[in-house]
Design a protein around this motif. Structure first.
Motif, mmCIF file in Angstrom:
data_model
loop_
_atom_site.group_PDB
_atom_site.id
_atom_site.type_symbol
_atom_site.label_atom_id
_atom_site.label_comp_id
_atom_site.label_asym_id
_atom_site.label_seq_id
_atom_site.Cartn_x
_atom_site.Cartn_y
_atom_site.Cartn_z
ATOM 1 N N GLU A 1 0.809 -1.156 -0.123
ATOM 2 C CA GLU A 1 -0.103 0.047 -0.037
ATOM 3 C C GLU A 1 0.839 1.223 0.138
ATOM 4 N N THR A 2 0.567 1.963 -0.825
ATOM 5 C CA THR A 2 1.551 3.370 -1.001
ATOM 6 C C THR A 2 0.520 4.632 -0.535
ATOM 7 N N ARG A 3 -0.594 4.405 -0.517
ATOM 8 C CA ARG A 3 -1.525 5.721 -0.298
ATOM 9 C C ARG A 3 -1.336 5.967 1.306
ATOM 10 N N THR A 4 -1.553 7.603 1.681
ATOM 11 C CA THR A 4 -1.365 7.780 2.969
ATOM 12 C C THR A 4 -2.603 8.346 3.241
ATOM 13 N N CYS A 5 -3.534 8.190 2.329
ATOM 14 C CA CYS A 5 -5.254 8.481 2.590
ATOM 15 C C CYS A 5 -5.859 7.622 1.832
ATOM 16 N N LEU A 6 -6.957 6.951 2.529
ATOM 17 C CA LEU A 6 -7.629 6.121 1.719
ATOM 18 C C LEU A 6 -9.023 5.962 2.487
ATOM 19 N N GLU A 7 -9.960 5.190 1.470
ATOM 20 C CA GLU A 7 -11.205 4.973 2.007
ATOM 21 C C GLU A 7 -11.506 3.361 2.570
ATOM 22 N N TYR A 8 -11.887 3.001 3.768
ATOM 23 C CA TYR A 8 -11.941 1.587 3.882
ATOM 24 C C TYR A 8 -13.101 1.226 4.462
ATOM 25 N N SER A 9 -13.874 0.068 4.046
ATOM 26 C CA SER A 9 -15.194 -0.290 4.361
ATOM 27 C C SER A 9 -15.296 -1.338 5.056
ATOM 28 N N LEU A 10 -15.489 -1.247 6.549
ATOM 29 C CA LEU A 10 -15.746 -2.483 7.267
ATOM 30 C C LEU A 10 -16.848 -3.162 6.887
ATOM 31 N N GLU A 11 -17.916 -2.577 6.451
ATOM 32 C CA GLU A 11 -19.150 -3.157 6.207
ATOM 33 C C GLU A 11 -18.967 -4.233 4.859
ATOM 34 N N ALA A 12 -18.323 -3.483 3.796
ATOM 35 C CA ALA A 12 -18.010 -4.037 2.750
ATOM 36 C C ALA A 12 -17.196 -5.356 3.194
ATOM 37 N N GLU A 13 -16.283 -5.389 3.815
ATOM 38 C CA GLU A 13 -15.532 -6.519 4.222
ATOM 39 C C GLU A 13 -16.240 -7.521 4.757
ATOM 40 N N ARG A 14 -17.172 -7.004 5.658
ATOM 41 C CA ARG A 14 -18.076 -8.230 6.568
ATOM 42 C C ARG A 14 -18.936 -8.771 5.335
ATOM 43 N N HIS A 15 -19.428 -7.946 4.497
ATOM 44 C CA HIS A 15 -20.646 -8.793 3.548
ATOM 45 C C HIS A 15 -19.762 -9.562 2.545
ATOM 46 N N VAL A 16 -18.592 -9.230 2.224
ATOM 47 C CA VAL A 16 -17.647 -10.264 1.381
ATOM 48 C C VAL A 16 -17.541 -11.460 1.963
#
Ligand SMILES: C[S@@+](CC[C@H](N)C(=O)[O-])C[C@H]1O[C@@H](n2cnc3c(N)ncnc32)[C@H](O)[C@@H]1O
Length: 442
Positions: free
Chosen positions: A283-298
């Motif tokens: 990972e090279t980004r220092t700013c990102l969007e992270y979805s726990l809900e998406a993770e849970r559903h997948v």
């Protein structure tokens, strides 16, 4: 008295948070489906209860003043699915009259080809019976209706049931009206894993569930179209080697009604999510969007497919783990500042397909194929052949609309490239799928 006390606590506390700026919204790519070309009249759907709008904004304000800034995920969840004022909960938001238009609503070819894909992969796996068709976030029920049409034709005597995972009572009713002959809401105290049942004109049973966990086990064909982009995201920033979270706070004294009552601030210390977050390797980004809900559903989906068999198809706009800031609002087919008038506009963020694929495959039981671009998928599924068939039987006045609809879905400059398809199969099928590759993905 209480109100004043809360306000005072709020004032003192919020001064100690550092405001953060968002990039210019107009620079964010505009993929909430395809923006319509012509300006739209103000939709009836969004003239909805000023009362509801105000109360959601007030509720959020009161909550922040009482307990401190909230995560972007909490904000997004409240704005979209709060039982009273939530954006999806009690209105039709789709189509020309609404805020955005989605692929299944643009052309029947979309749902038909997805149906053909499901039927062909199901047959390839030996036509297991019974099976269940599951759709996450079915909207108006148009995709389910078109897929149902195809599956009913190709099911070869197999039995199947339909399972809609839908949080909105209003939309669940619309869905039932779209593809059921009879339907019924169940009493709240029924204590069943579904809250609505229906039967289609050909006798297929349909069930509505609030959560994926409530869908019974069994061989499943699972669809999610523009579902994952509606799931709450956390915004994270790497600061001096530690992941910190961007939160939402109130603006103390909004200068005008045209300006947001809320603002972004950076957390003073790590939050539970920023502490838990593990970036993917490289990972090279220092700013990102992270979805726990998406993770849970997948993860739930992966476990279901691995244990009971089936296939999953995720269709959405998204990226391969490179984008940093895509959280945005949509109102009347145009970008909308997400912190302004919460509840009156859709909130969305691009789906991180790299993350979804990583989660699906991380337990070693699932193999993903794709993501491929929507245009490629539809062309490989013989979309043009279907288009020609429809045109041959269409009234002259409808031909242009049919053609332009298909073009909108497949043209890379419109929806063809921004929207992507990711499929999931149990990895016990790896060798078999090398011999008989997954349709549309190669
Ligand atoms: C952007 S719409 C997509 C609708 C439809 N799939 C289409 O493409 O036209 C998102 C759908 O997901 C539903 N939804 C949003 N969050 C949900 C959640 N947490 N659980 C279940 N359904 C949800 C919404 O009510 C809506 O039906």
């Amino acid at each position: 008295m209480l109100r004043e006390a809360l306000l005072r606590i709020g004032s003192r506390r919020s001064y100690s948070y550092k405001s953060v700026r968002r990039p210019n919204l107009s620079a964010v790519s505009a993929a909430k489906s395809q923006e319509l070309q012509t300006p739209q009249p103000k939709p009836a759907a969004n003239e909805s209860p000023a009362h509801g709008e105000i109360s959601l904004s007030k509720q959020l304000r009161a909550r922040i003043l009482a307990t401190g800034p909230i995560t972007v995920a909490e904000y997004m969840r409240e704005v979209l699915t709060n039982p009273q004022g939530g954006y999806y909960m009690n209105r039709d938001v789709f189509g020309r009259e609404g805020d955005f238009i989605t692929s299944p609503e643009i052309s029947q070819i979309f749902g038909e080809l997805v149906g053909v894909w499901l039927a062909s992969e199901w047959r390839k796996l030996g036509s297991p019976s019974p099976f269940q068709l599951i759709e996450l976030g079915p909207g108006r029920g148009t995709l389910a209706r078109d897929v149902l049409k195809v599956l009913t034709k190709f099911k070869q005597g197999a039995e199947f049931s339909m399972h809609m995972v839908e949080i909105s009572p209003y939309l669940s009713l619309q869905q039932a009206q779209r593809f059921c002959y009879t339907h019924q809401k169940l009493p709240e105290d029924a204590q069943l894993p579904h809250y609505q049942v229906g039967t289609t004109a050909t006798g297929i049973k349909a069930y509505w569930h609030s959560r994926l966990e409530d869908v019974p086990p069994g061989f499943s064909l699972v669809l999610a179209h523009e579902f994952f982009d509606a799931l709450p995201i956390h915004k994270l920033q790497l600061i001096e080697g530690l992941w910190q979270e961007v939160l939402i706070d109130v603006v103390e004294q909004p200068e005008s009604k045209l300006l947001p009552e809320f603002r972004y601030v950076i957390s003073k210390s790590q939050t539970p999510v920023s502490r838990l977050f593990k970036p993917l390797p490289n990972e090279t980004r220092t700013c990102l969007e992270y979805s726990l809900e998406a993770e849970r559903h997948v993860d739930l989906l992966a476990q279901r497919l691995a244990e009971h068999g089936g296939v999953g198809l995720i269709m959405d706009y998204g990226h391969l783990g490179e984008k940093t800031d895509t959280f945005r609002g949509f109102k009347q087919h145009a970008l909308h500042e997400p912190l302004l008038e919460p509840g009156t506009a859709d909130l969305t963020a691009d789906v991180d397909f790299k993350h979804l694929q990583h989660v699906a495959e991380s337990r070693g039981h699932i193999q993903c194929y794709g993501p491929v671009e929507q245009g490629e998928f539809l062309e490989r599924m013989q979309g043009k052949v279907r288009l020609e068939q429809l045109l041959a039987n269409a009234l002259p006045e409808n031909k242009e609309l049919i053609k332009s609809g298909y073009e909108m879905l497949t043209d890379p400059k419109q929806m063809g490239a921004r929207f992507k398809f990711l499929s999931m199969f149990p990895s016990v099928l790896n060798d078999y799928l090398k011999k008989y590759p997954v349709a549309g993905f190669s």
